[in-house]
Scaffold this motif. Structure first.
Motif, PDB file in Angstrom:
ATOM      1  N   ASP A  54      -5.984   0.673  -7.103  1.00  0.00           N
ATOM      2  CA  ASP A  54      -5.822   2.518  -6.987  1.00  0.00           C
ATOM      3  C   ASP A  54      -7.018   3.112  -5.995  1.00  0.00           C
ATOM      4  OD1 ASP A  54      -2.873   2.166  -7.258  1.00  0.00           O
ATOM      5  OD2 ASP A  54      -2.839   2.395  -9.601  1.00  0.00           O
ATOM      6  N   LYS A  55      -8.180   2.965  -6.439  1.00  0.00           N
ATOM      7  CA  LYS A  55      -9.066   3.709  -6.370  1.00  0.00           C
ATOM      8  C   LYS A  55      -9.944   3.186  -5.139  1.00  0.00           C
ATOM      9  CE  LYS A  55     -10.386   5.444 -11.261  1.00  0.00           C
ATOM     10  NZ  LYS A  55     -10.896   5.357 -11.837  1.00  0.00           N
ATOM     11  N   LEU A  56      -9.586   1.846  -4.365  1.00  0.00           N
ATOM     12  CA  LEU A  56      -9.717   0.929  -3.099  1.00  0.00           C
ATOM     13  C   LEU A  56     -10.176   2.147  -2.079  1.00  0.00           C
ATOM     14  CD1 LEU A  56     -11.437  -1.076  -2.012  1.00  0.00           C
ATOM     15  CD2 LEU A  56      -9.069  -1.793  -1.281  1.00  0.00           C
ATOM     16  N   MET A  57      -9.699   3.318  -2.135  1.00  0.00           N
ATOM     17  CA  MET A  57      -9.169   3.551  -1.008  1.00  0.00           C
ATOM     18  C   MET A  57     -10.232   5.012  -0.958  1.00  0.00           C
ATOM     19  SD  MET A  57      -6.546   2.399   1.079  1.00  0.00           S
ATOM     20  CE  MET A  57      -5.371   1.390   0.493  1.00  0.00           C
ATOM     21  N   TYR A  58     -10.714   5.159  -1.892  1.00  0.00           N
ATOM     22  CA  TYR A  58     -11.949   6.372  -2.129  1.00  0.00           C
ATOM     23  C   TYR A  58     -12.695   5.854  -0.978  1.00  0.00           C
ATOM     24  CZ  TYR A  58      -9.455   7.855  -7.151  1.00  0.00           C
ATOM     25  OH  TYR A  58      -8.471   7.855  -7.544  1.00  0.00           O
ATOM     26  N   PRO A 115      -2.919   4.453  -4.117  1.00  0.00           N
ATOM     27  CA  PRO A 115      -2.466   3.361  -4.829  1.00  0.00           C
ATOM     28  C   PRO A 115      -1.997   2.149  -4.018  1.00  0.00           C
ATOM     29  CG  PRO A 115      -0.199   4.928  -4.770  1.00  0.00           C
ATOM     30  CD  PRO A 115      -0.921   4.788  -4.206  1.00  0.00           C
ATOM     31  N   ALA A 116      -2.546   0.825  -4.383  1.00  0.00           N
ATOM     32  CA  ALA A 116      -2.079   0.250  -3.598  1.00  0.00           C
ATOM     33  C   ALA A 116      -2.022  -0.972  -4.621  1.00  0.00           C
ATOM     34  CB  ALA A 116      -3.127  -0.217  -2.709  1.00  0.00           C
ATOM     35  N   ILE A 117      -1.763  -2.748  -4.398  1.00  0.00           N
ATOM     36  CA  ILE A 117      -1.233  -3.803  -5.283  1.00  0.00           C
ATOM     37  C   ILE A 117      -1.202  -4.924  -3.855  1.00  0.00           C
ATOM     38  CG2 ILE A 117       1.185  -4.005  -5.453  1.00  0.00           C
ATOM     39  CD1 ILE A 117       0.184  -5.002  -8.312  1.00  0.00           C
ATOM     40  N   GLY A 118      -1.723  -5.636  -5.282  1.00  0.00           N
ATOM     41  CA  GLY A 118      -1.886  -7.054  -3.271  1.00  0.00           C
ATOM     42  C   GLY A 118      -2.372  -8.397  -4.015  1.00  0.00           C
ATOM     43  N   PHE A 119      -2.120  -9.779  -3.675  1.00  0.00           N
ATOM     44  CA  PHE A 119      -2.334 -10.543  -4.113  1.00  0.00           C
ATOM     45  C   PHE A 119      -2.906 -11.803  -3.276  1.00  0.00           C
ATOM     46  CE2 PHE A 119       2.343 -11.180  -4.520  1.00  0.00           C
ATOM     47  CZ  PHE A 119       2.606 -12.357  -4.164  1.00  0.00           C
ATOM     48  N   SER A 120      -3.119 -13.267  -3.489  1.00  0.00           N
ATOM     49  CA  SER A 120      -2.961 -14.349  -2.427  1.00  0.00           C
ATOM     50  C   SER A 120      -3.131 -16.013  -2.659  1.00  0.00           C
ATOM     51  CB  SER A 120      -3.967 -14.042  -1.986  1.00  0.00           C
ATOM     52  OG  SER A 120      -5.676 -14.336  -2.900  1.00  0.00           O
ATOM     53  N   TYR A 121      -2.477 -16.141  -1.939  1.00  0.00           N
ATOM     54  CA  TYR A 121      -2.222 -17.630  -2.247  1.00  0.00           C
ATOM     55  C   TYR A 121      -3.546 -18.432  -1.936  1.00  0.00           C
ATOM     56  CZ  TYR A 121       2.129 -16.297  -2.951  1.00  0.00           C
ATOM     57  OH  TYR A 121       3.780 -15.605  -3.848  1.00  0.00           O
ATOM     58  N   ASP A 122      -4.738 -18.893  -3.047  1.00  0.00           N
ATOM     59  CA  ASP A 122      -5.609 -19.877  -2.058  1.00  0.00           C
ATOM     60  C   ASP A 122      -5.227 -21.156  -1.356  1.00  0.00           C
ATOM     61  OD1 ASP A 122      -7.890 -22.232  -1.246  1.00  0.00           O
ATOM     62  OD2 ASP A 122      -9.287 -20.184  -2.359  1.00  0.00           O
ATOM     63  N   LEU A 123      -4.489 -21.263  -0.689  1.00  0.00           N
ATOM     64  CA  LEU A 123      -3.791 -22.633   0.393  1.00  0.00           C
ATOM     65  C   LEU A 123      -4.860 -23.783   0.361  1.00  0.00           C
ATOM     66  CD1 LEU A 123      -1.943 -20.992   2.826  1.00  0.00           C
ATOM     67  CD2 LEU A 123      -0.810 -21.349   0.817  1.00  0.00           C
ATOM     68  N   SER A 124      -6.065 -23.783   0.463  1.00  0.00           N
ATOM     69  CA  SER A 124      -6.955 -24.587   0.503  1.00  0.00           C
ATOM     70  C   SER A 124      -6.892 -25.288  -1.161  1.00  0.00           C
ATOM     71  CB  SER A 124      -8.168 -24.049   0.137  1.00  0.00           C
ATOM     72  OG  SER A 124      -8.450 -23.795   1.437  1.00  0.00           O
ATOM     73  N   HIS A 125      -7.474 -24.224  -2.093  1.00  0.00           N
ATOM     74  CA  HIS A 125      -6.594 -25.291  -3.198  1.00  0.00           C
ATOM     75  C   HIS A 125      -5.662 -25.791  -3.956  1.00  0.00           C
ATOM     76  CE1 HIS A 125     -10.241 -22.046  -4.659  1.00  0.00           C
ATOM     77  NE2 HIS A 125     -10.703 -23.383  -3.770  1.00  0.00           N
ATOM     78  N   ILE A 126      -4.265 -25.248  -3.874  1.00  0.00           N
ATOM     79  CA  ILE A 126      -3.077 -25.655  -3.877  1.00  0.00           C
ATOM     80  C   ILE A 126      -3.046 -27.343  -3.255  1.00  0.00           C
ATOM     81  CG2 ILE A 126      -1.108 -25.790  -3.080  1.00  0.00           C
ATOM     82  CD1 ILE A 126      -1.180 -22.884  -3.320  1.00  0.00           C
ATOM     83  N   LEU A 127      -3.302 -27.306  -1.497  1.00  0.00           N
ATOM     84  CA  LEU A 127      -3.462 -28.574  -1.067  1.00  0.00           C
ATOM     85  C   LEU A 127      -4.530 -29.996  -1.712  1.00  0.00           C
ATOM     86  CD1 LEU A 127      -3.384 -27.592   2.948  1.00  0.00           C
ATOM     87  CD2 LEU A 127      -1.233 -28.206   1.893  1.00  0.00           C
ATOM     88  N   ILE A 177       0.810  -0.994  -0.325  1.00  0.00           N
ATOM     89  CA  ILE A 177      -0.055  -0.188  -0.241  1.00  0.00           C
ATOM     90  C   ILE A 177       0.750   1.382  -0.100  1.00  0.00           C
ATOM     91  CG2 ILE A 177      -1.832   1.151   0.942  1.00  0.00           C
ATOM     92  CD1 ILE A 177      -2.903  -1.056   2.569  1.00  0.00           C
ATOM     93  N   GLY A 178       0.688   2.258  -0.726  1.00  0.00           N
ATOM     94  CA  GLY A 178       1.109   3.642  -1.378  1.00  0.00           C
ATOM     95  C   GLY A 178       2.470   3.201  -2.323  1.00  0.00           C
ATOM     96  N   MET A 179       2.930   2.103  -2.720  1.00  0.00           N
ATOM     97  CA  MET A 179       3.539   1.813  -3.939  1.00  0.00           C
ATOM     98  C   MET A 179       2.451   2.317  -4.433  1.00  0.00           C
ATOM     99  SD  MET A 179       6.774  -0.069  -4.918  1.00  0.00           S
ATOM    100  CE  MET A 179       7.346   0.830  -3.261  1.00  0.00           C
ATOM    101  N   PRO A 180       2.999   3.728  -6.163  1.00  0.00           N
ATOM    102  CA  PRO A 180       2.483   2.996  -7.262  1.00  0.00           C
ATOM    103  C   PRO A 180       2.754   2.822  -8.430  1.00  0.00           C
ATOM    104  CG  PRO A 180       3.901   5.537  -7.002  1.00  0.00           C
ATOM    105  CD  PRO A 180       3.736   4.359  -5.960  1.00  0.00           C
TER     106      PRO A 180
END
Length: 347
Positions: free
Chosen positions: A313-317, A324-336, A154-157
């Motif tokens: 980038d607009k979620l914080m509105y 600005p922000a970016i992220g991702f997730s791993y679904d460990l349930s599906h991975i297992l 969060i905070g890196m464009p």
């Protein structure tokens, strides 16, 4: 047994009918769990912990602070923001204040709220491990609780943040223990511009299904230049390596669409690792709040995506901030589950 004698319970997955007597639970019922619950992980718990530990080390090495988020949130936090999680998918109850409370359905929104509530102004790196809860359709073989691990930057464009996240995904791919993982990237800018051009609500559903016949029917009724119609009709086949992306950049005339793809190419060229990476220009956002690059990860042993993420980038509105922000997730349930299937195939 009459209705007054007890409660009738049907477990269709086992083809059995059980009864709960008033004041007494029959022996069979003790061993059942609600269909929403994830089955106990026995053989793969060591794999789960090993994957978590490997991911945690990578996150910490990149400066990400692990946070433990509340399991409960006000339902309005999600429903008022229209992020793409339907209200009927939330597990809700009314608390003593008369307010609707929901089990956590997503990590990104609560972390965005925390960043804004603490009046942060610097770049913040958060990582998390835990469960999210979303109601799934019955009889689909899916539970409603999911193990997730992920990061939020969060905070890196723009380019710098996108590059950091994609490099972390590539760096951690081997730690997931799965063979033949495929990472696909696309652009929410490209997607939203296409939606504006087509101007039809049915377009999104057709794109999700990649239904060429429905796309053709839709285009017949649209007053668009032939170049745009051809581009839209080609979307169902617009996935591949950098050569496909270069070809699309050369042929596209709309400047906004072209610029979105040029950004993807520049990002690709600066990645440290390009293994198993491809482009999918028909990708639709898994969350409505995505505004830039989108990432999805796949295994041939999973019907569901195992990695999801993107720039938002607009979620914080929604919290009266422009961050600005970016992220991702791993679904460990599906991975297992994919690991189990892969191991069965290799036996």
């Amino acid at each position: 047994m009459g209705v007054s004698d007890g409660l009738r319970i049907v477990d269709e997955s086992l083809g059995l009918v059980f009864f709960v007597r008033k004041g007494k639970v029959m022996e069979e019922v003790k061993y059942l769990i609600p269909e929403e619950s994830i089955d106990a992980i026995m053989s793969n718990v060591s794999s789960l912990r090993e994957i978590e530990n490997d991911l945690r080390h990578v996150f910490v090495d990149h400066g990400y602070l692990e946070v433990l988020m509340p399991s409960f949130e006000y339902a309005d936090l999600y429903s008022d923001m229209d992020i793409g999680i339907e209200e009927e998918k939330m597990f809700q109850y009314i608390n003593y204040e008369g307010k609707r409370v929901a089990l956590r359905t997503d990590f990104t929104v609560p972390l965005a709220r925390m960043y804004c509530a603490q009046k942060e102004t610097d770049v913040k790196r958060y990582c998390y491990f835990g469960k999210v809860y979303r109601k799934e359709k019955r009889h689909k073989g899916r539970s409603s609780e999911f193990f997730q691990a992920g990061i939020e930057l969060i905070g890196m464009p723009g380019f710098e943040g996108d590059l950091e996240c994609l490099n972390i995904i590539q760096q951690t791919a081997d730690y997931l223990k799965l063979k033949n993982i495929k990472i696909e990237i696309s652009s929410a800018k490209f997607y939203h511009r296409l939606c504006d051009i087509v101007g039809d609500r049915s377009f999104v559903d057709i794109l999700k299904r990649r239904d060429l016949s429905d796309l053709k029917r839709l285009m017949k009724h649209k007053d668009l230049p032939d170049s745009l119609k051809n581009l839209i009709l080609d979307l169902s086949r617009s996935f591949g390596d950098i050569r496909m992306l270069d070809k699309m950049i050369e042929t596209i005339e709309d400047e906004q669409l072209k610029d979105a793809l040029i950004e993807l190419k520049e990002l690709y060229e600066h990645l440290d690792i390009k293994k198993n990476l491809s482009f999918d220009l028909a990708m639709t956002p898994s969350m409505k709040y995505y505004t830039g690059v989108m990432m999805k990860g796949y295994s041939p042993y999973s019907a569901e995506t195992i990695i999801n993420g993107g720039r938002y980038d607009k979620l914080m509105y929604h919290f009266d901030r422009n961050v600005p922000a970016i992220g991702f997730s791993y679904d460990l349930s599906h991975i297992l589950r994919a690991l189990e299937k892969e191991e069965e195939d290799n036996d």
